[in-house]
Design an enzyme around this catalytic site. Sequence first.
Site, PDB file in Angstrom:
ATOM      1  CG  ASN A 153      10.362  -5.366   0.358  1.00 38.60           C
ATOM      2  OD1 ASN A 153      10.719  -5.250   1.529  1.00 38.60           O
ATOM      3  ND2 ASN A 153      10.747  -4.531  -0.567  1.00 38.60           N
ATOM      4  CD  GLN A 181       6.052  -8.324  -0.602  1.00 41.60           C
ATOM      5  OE1 GLN A 181       5.624  -9.358  -1.122  1.00 41.60           O
ATOM      6  NE2 GLN A 181       6.196  -7.199  -1.283  1.00 41.60           N
ATOM      7  CB  SER A 201      -0.298  -3.515   0.146  1.00 36.54           C
ATOM      8  OG  SER A 201      -0.443  -3.035  -1.163  1.00 36.54           O
ATOM      9  CB  THR A 239     -15.842   9.085  -0.402  1.00 34.72           C
ATOM     10  OG1 THR A 239     -16.414  10.338   0.005  1.00 34.72           O
ATOM     11  CG2 THR A 239     -16.950   8.146  -0.854  1.00 34.72           C
ATOM     12  CB  CYS A 326      10.350   0.689  -4.104  1.00 37.22           C
ATOM     13  SG  CYS A 326       8.730   0.029  -3.823  1.00 37.22           S
TER      14      CYS A 326
HETATM   15  N1  PLP Z   1       5.800  -2.802   2.708  1.00 37.92           N
HETATM   16  C1  PLP Z   1       6.334  -3.777   1.964  1.00 37.92           C
HETATM   17  C2  PLP Z   1       7.075  -4.897   2.617  1.00 37.92           C
HETATM   18  C3  PLP Z   1       6.214  -3.735   0.571  1.00 37.92           C
HETATM   19  O1  PLP Z   1       6.747  -4.715  -0.177  1.00 37.92           O
HETATM   20  C4  PLP Z   1       5.513  -2.652  -0.011  1.00 37.92           C
HETATM   21  C5  PLP Z   1       5.435  -2.527  -1.481  1.00 37.92           C
HETATM   22  O2  PLP Z   1       6.363  -2.906  -2.198  1.00 37.92           O
HETATM   23  C6  PLP Z   1       4.951  -1.681   0.823  1.00 37.92           C
HETATM   24  C7  PLP Z   1       5.119  -1.791   2.175  1.00 37.92           C
HETATM   25  C8  PLP Z   1       4.168  -0.523   0.252  1.00 37.92           C
HETATM   26  O3  PLP Z   1       2.960  -0.986  -0.272  1.00 37.92           O
HETATM   27  P1  PLP Z   1       1.984  -0.063  -1.160  1.00 37.92           P
HETATM   28  O4  PLP Z   1       2.446  -0.219  -2.564  1.00 37.92           O
HETATM   29  O5  PLP Z   1       0.622  -0.611  -0.954  1.00 37.92           O
HETATM   30  O6  PLP Z   1       2.097   1.308  -0.646  1.00 37.92           O
END
Ligand code: PLP
Length: 390
Positions: A153, A181, A201, A239, A326
């Site tokens: 990411n 990603q 996601s 649900t 993050c």
């Molecule tokens: N894995 C990767 C490589 C990500 O970039 C992200 C989000 O930035 C996630 C997992 C987590 O995704 P979510 O926001 O759907 O929990």
Amino acid sequence: MSDGTIYLDNNATTRPHPSVVEAMNQVLGDGFGNPSSIHGIGEAARHRVEGARAQVAGLIGARETEIVFTSCATESINTAMRGVVDAARAERSRVLITSVEHEAVHDVGTWLSSRGVEVGVLPVDGDGVLDMDRLDAELAHGPVLVSIMLANNETGVITPVAEVARRARDAGATVHVDAVQAVGKLVIDVETLGVDLLSLSGHKFHAPKGVGVLFVRRGARSRPFVIGAGQEGGRRGGTENVPGIVGIGVAAEHMGSGIEGRRTHLGSLTAAIEERLLAISDVRINGAREGRVPGTVNVCFKGIEGSAVVLTAAREGVCLSAGSACAAAQYGGSHVLEAMGVPFEYLHGAVRISCCETTTMAEVERACEVITRSVAYLRTMDPSTSLGES
Ligand code: PLP
């Protein structure tokens, strides 16, 4: 965007595609049924969920029965990792991850290790590429699970998942891949990849937030994580989020088509960004030049804070990110760049530029001008005052 904002933070989240919004609005208007209800309104909702399941299965070459809808990739990852360890607990308890995984994987690893599971962390080289010799050495210890990401990411570096999975499965391990990603940028086929579990996601590929996917190969040894009233074939209680599921289905269909055209477009944006930013002094692009998904550029400017560049550019209407979104919230530097051995004087200067299919060349050109100006401005400042200034 219509107000002139240039959004280049698509690895953090994407704007829902108009066809997704349209389909979701319809469901929010008249599709409120509970898919578990056996009357007509419930049945209509169930029908929509199953339609979306087929669309998502089509995106990754899975069977419909192997698709589980969740609330996000973090939940999918928790389910995959904890579920496999839980199912195998009596026999083995060793897990392998890599040093560049998303926090969702890392933190589940930390949680597992606090409960007595041995967690091995595989290193990467300076380009962010996995050390396959270390993988082989670690596989000799018989892990129950190997969890790796398909595309990073922060840098976009691609892991050779099919090769890792082949070796891991030969060693008797179950393989989970975080493919969050990679959607729409790489062809994702669970058969070619040879993986047992795969997480996605919605909000990373033009569907809304609040919906994710876990692929669980038929016969894979895994237990559910969210336990409840038997939804999703007993694999995820709660649900179903019908509008979100409809949205992710439409987005999956959209992203599964035209991959080559999208890659070409993103590739030319990437090349243009790199060419312009490499003209700045004391700069480095992080991650293998070849072997990255197109559309992501991670760049470090020596001696300045990436977050200062992001905030300065934001004032001119350009949305970027310092490393990952993050990491930005709890900023202490990037564990990914640290794992790649990025020198200290560059480490805090990371800026991530991430494009999507609707990003234009004019937008990236303007963004590069703004970044170049921001870096020049920040470099004129006294370093002791510049860091917290913006
Ligand atoms: N894995 C990767 C490589 C990500 O970039 C992200 C989000 O930035 C996630 C997992 C987590 O995704 P979510 O926001 O759907 O929990």
